[in-house]
Design a protein around this motif. Structure first.
Motif, PDB file in Angstrom:
ATOM      1  N   CYS A   1       2.226  26.259  -5.441  1.00 52.77           N
ATOM      2  CA  CYS A   1       2.467  27.584  -4.892  1.00 52.77           C
ATOM      3  C   CYS A   1       3.857  27.671  -4.314  1.00 52.77           C
ATOM      4  N   ALA A   2       4.418  28.860  -4.390  1.00 55.84           N
ATOM      5  CA  ALA A   2       5.712  29.105  -3.757  1.00 55.84           C
ATOM      6  C   ALA A   2       5.618  30.461  -3.089  1.00 55.84           C
ATOM      7  N   LYS A   3       6.608  30.759  -2.248  1.00 58.39           N
ATOM      8  CA  LYS A   3       6.653  32.067  -1.615  1.00 58.39           C
ATOM      9  C   LYS A   3       8.001  32.706  -1.922  1.00 58.39           C
ATOM     10  N   ALA A   4       7.964  33.957  -2.351  1.00 60.91           N
ATOM     11  CA  ALA A   4       9.218  34.646  -2.632  1.00 60.91           C
ATOM     12  C   ALA A   4       9.943  34.940  -1.312  1.00 60.91           C
ATOM     13  N   PRO A   5      11.284  34.835  -1.313  1.00 57.58           N
ATOM     14  CA  PRO A   5      12.009  35.138  -0.082  1.00 57.58           C
ATOM     15  C   PRO A   5      11.904  36.627   0.264  1.00 57.58           C
ATOM     16  N   TYR A   6      11.976  36.943   1.547  1.00 57.08           N
ATOM     17  CA  TYR A   6      11.946  38.308   2.095  1.00 57.08           C
ATOM     18  C   TYR A   6      10.571  38.973   1.990  1.00 57.08           C
ATOM     19  N   THR A   7       9.932  38.909   0.793  1.00 54.12           N
ATOM     20  CA  THR A   7       8.654  39.612   0.651  1.00 54.12           C
ATOM     21  C   THR A   7       7.482  38.693   0.984  1.00 54.12           C
ATOM     22  N   GLU A   8       7.733  37.378   0.957  1.00 52.43           N
ATOM     23  CA  GLU A   8       6.692  36.382   1.258  1.00 52.43           C
ATOM     24  C   GLU A   8       5.511  36.432   0.293  1.00 52.43           C
ATOM     25  N   ARG A   9       5.725  37.010  -0.859  1.00 56.72           N
ATOM     26  CA  ARG A   9       4.647  37.079  -1.850  1.00 56.72           C
ATOM     27  C   ARG A   9       4.355  35.672  -2.381  1.00 56.72           C
TER      28      ARG A   9
ATOM     29  N   GLY B   1      30.348  38.751  -6.096  1.00 52.24           N
ATOM     30  CA  GLY B   1      29.384  37.654  -6.247  1.00 52.24           C
ATOM     31  C   GLY B   1      29.462  36.681  -5.086  1.00 52.24           C
ATOM     32  N   GLU B   2      30.670  36.364  -4.671  1.00 54.94           N
ATOM     33  CA  GLU B   2      30.800  35.380  -3.585  1.00 54.94           C
ATOM     34  C   GLU B   2      30.284  35.930  -2.262  1.00 54.94           C
ATOM     35  N   ARG B   3      30.460  37.237  -2.066  1.00 53.79           N
ATOM     36  CA  ARG B   3      29.930  37.836  -0.825  1.00 53.79           C
ATOM     37  C   ARG B   3      28.408  37.764  -0.801  1.00 53.79           C
ATOM     38  N   ILE B   4      27.780  37.989  -1.961  1.00 50.35           N
ATOM     39  CA  ILE B   4      26.314  37.919  -2.007  1.00 50.35           C
ATOM     40  C   ILE B   4      25.855  36.459  -1.896  1.00 50.35           C
ATOM     41  N   ALA B   5      26.533  35.581  -2.625  1.00 53.62           N
ATOM     42  CA  ALA B   5      26.170  34.159  -2.581  1.00 53.62           C
ATOM     43  C   ALA B   5      26.253  33.626  -1.149  1.00 53.62           C
ATOM     44  N   ALA B   6      27.236  34.115  -0.394  1.00 54.21           N
ATOM     45  CA  ALA B   6      27.438  33.629   0.971  1.00 54.21           C
ATOM     46  C   ALA B   6      26.253  33.938   1.878  1.00 54.21           C
ATOM     47  N   VAL B   7      25.467  34.958   1.532  1.00 50.10           N
ATOM     48  CA  VAL B   7      24.316  35.315   2.376  1.00 50.10           C
ATOM     49  C   VAL B   7      22.979  34.974   1.710  1.00 50.10           C
ATOM     50  N   ALA B   8      23.051  34.329   0.528  1.00 51.32           N
ATOM     51  CA  ALA B   8      21.818  34.071  -0.230  1.00 51.32           C
ATOM     52  C   ALA B   8      21.034  32.875   0.291  1.00 51.32           C
ATOM     53  N   ASP B   9      21.659  32.090   1.174  1.00 53.20           N
ATOM     54  CA  ASP B   9      20.967  30.992   1.822  1.00 53.20           C
ATOM     55  C   ASP B   9      20.465  29.948   0.818  1.00 53.20           C
ATOM     56  N   ARG B  10      21.270  29.663  -0.167  1.00 56.66           N
ATOM     57  CA  ARG B  10      20.916  28.638  -1.152  1.00 56.66           C
ATOM     58  C   ARG B  10      22.091  27.668  -1.338  1.00 56.66           C
ATOM     59  N   PRO B  11      22.281  26.787  -0.368  1.00 57.15           N
ATOM     60  CA  PRO B  11      23.381  25.816  -0.491  1.00 57.15           C
ATOM     61  C   PRO B  11      23.183  24.853  -1.660  1.00 57.15           C
ATOM     62  N   ASP B  12      21.936  24.770  -2.174  1.00 55.30           N
ATOM     63  CA  ASP B  12      21.675  23.880  -3.305  1.00 55.30           C
ATOM     64  C   ASP B  12      22.119  24.493  -4.637  1.00 55.30           C
TER      65      ASP B  12
ATOM     66  N   HIS C   1      20.617  42.370  -7.462  1.00 54.28           N
ATOM     67  CA  HIS C   1      19.318  42.437  -8.145  1.00 54.28           C
ATOM     68  C   HIS C   1      19.107  41.212  -9.039  1.00 54.28           C
ATOM     69  N   GLU C   2      20.127  40.868  -9.817  1.00 58.49           N
ATOM     70  CA  GLU C   2      19.995  39.727 -10.732  1.00 58.49           C
ATOM     71  C   GLU C   2      19.873  38.416  -9.951  1.00 58.49           C
ATOM     72  N   ILE C   3      20.669  38.287  -8.908  1.00 60.91           N
ATOM     73  CA  ILE C   3      20.596  37.080  -8.065  1.00 60.91           C
ATOM     74  C   ILE C   3      19.213  36.989  -7.414  1.00 60.91           C
ATOM     75  N   ALA C   4      18.655  38.138  -7.052  1.00 57.90           N
ATOM     76  CA  ALA C   4      17.315  38.158  -6.442  1.00 57.90           C
ATOM     77  C   ALA C   4      16.268  37.578  -7.400  1.00 57.90           C
ATOM     78  N   HIS C   5      16.376  37.894  -8.697  1.00 61.64           N
ATOM     79  CA  HIS C   5      15.435  37.311  -9.663  1.00 61.64           C
ATOM     80  C   HIS C   5      15.508  35.779  -9.607  1.00 61.64           C
ATOM     81  N   ALA C   6      16.729  35.239  -9.496  1.00 62.31           N
ATOM     82  CA  ALA C   6      16.878  33.773  -9.464  1.00 62.31           C
ATOM     83  C   ALA C   6      16.384  33.197  -8.143  1.00 62.31           C
ATOM     84  N   LEU C   7      16.670  33.884  -7.016  1.00 63.85           N
ATOM     85  CA  LEU C   7      16.217  33.386  -5.714  1.00 63.85           C
ATOM     86  C   LEU C   7      14.693  33.365  -5.653  1.00 63.85           C
ATOM     87  N   ALA C   8      14.079  34.394  -6.228  1.00 67.94           N
ATOM     88  CA  ALA C   8      12.618  34.482  -6.195  1.00 67.94           C
ATOM     89  C   ALA C   8      11.984  33.737  -7.371  1.00 67.94           C
TER      90      ALA C   8
END
Ligand SMILES: [Zn+2]
Length: 261
Positions: A22-30, A72-83, A129-136
């Motif tokens: 199981c995993a949980k999507a970020p922000y929505t916790e689904r 892209g870099e501005r969004i990446a900076a707040v995406a909380d994915r240092p990995d 939106h596209e980055i969100a698909h990858a984060l989730a």
């Protein structure tokens, strides 16, 4: 009572096994079924990125390349994915209205989508939106559901034969990458709404006005008018009144994440 202890052990280990998938999507916790590891995903993303860079015409107009990288870099900076190892590429195909983000953070924007996102905040809508698909991990989730359905729900992650090119192709297709296969699989409606929602939060965090998303999707809606064949992005991203109303409704929620530029 030995039996109840045994039962409890069975329950606990069963639960642990379930939680492992199981995993949980970020922000929505689904809650999501997840039979693919982030490492497997990232590895496939890196391989696919190399493949795309070999085959596609990479744009070198410095203004365009710089614009896409900056947003892209501005969004990446707040995406909380240092990995993630973030990278932003522009593909010089003015006829192709499309963009996607591979697992691990490789983002591709086609020049054809740029006229529909004529300012930075609207471009941040697409990229967020596209980055969100990858984060989730939506592609991995879709793969997991397909695998579970195939195996009647009894799939172990060991069963994933990622060295098999068919599986790898199906996986990248699940991320909307069609270089080898020619067909884009749309995400589910729920995943689309979730990517809209997470994308809005990312925009706000990165200092963009999330309301720009409404303008962008209205542009997309106009772009399909009078066209027999909808643009690639629209065939997987229906721009309709329902989607736009949903985004409008989420803007106040997204603004709680707003940070000054
Ligand atoms: Zn999408």
């Amino acid at each position: 009572m030995k039996t109840s202890l045994f039962l409890r052990l069975v329950l606990v280990s069963g639960l642990a096994a379930l939680l492992a998938y199981c995993a949980k999507a970020p922000y929505t916790e689904r809650s999501q079924l997840m039979l693919v590891s982030q490492e497997q995903e990232t590895q496939l993303g890196a391989t696919a990125a190399k493949d795309i860079l070999k085959k596609e015409p990479i744009a070198n107009d410095p203004n365009t390349v710089e614009l896409v990288r900056r947003v892209g870099e501005r969004i990446a900076a707040v995406a909380d994915r240092p990995d993630f190892s973030w990278a932003f590429y522009v593909i010089d195909e003015p006829e192709t209205i499309n963009a996607f983000c591979l697992p691990g953070g490789k983002v591709f924007v086609y020049t054809g989508i740029l006229p529909l996102a004529p300012d930075e905040a609207q471009l941040a809508t697409v990229m967020g939106h596209e980055i969100a698909h990858a984060l989730a991990r939506h592609g991995a989730e879709r793969m997991s559901m397909a695998l579970a359905a195939e195996a009647g729900g009894a799939v172990a992650s060991a069963a994933l034969g990622f060295s098999n090119p068919t599986t790898a192709n199906a996986f990248m297709q699940a991320y909307g990458v069609a270089t080898n296969v020619g067909v884009l699989l749309p995400y589910s409606r729920a995943q689309e709404s979730e990517a809209d929602q997470i994308g809005l939060a990312l925009m706000a965090k990165a200092g963009y006005d999330p309301a720009a998303a409404v303008t962008f999707w209205q542009n997309m809606e106009k772009a399909k008018e009078g066209k027999a064949k909808p643009p690639a992005f629209l065939s997987t991203h229906p721009a309709d009144a329902e989607r736009i109303a949903n985004i409008e409704r989420l803007i106040p929620w997204a603004r709680q994440y707003s940070r000054p530029n």
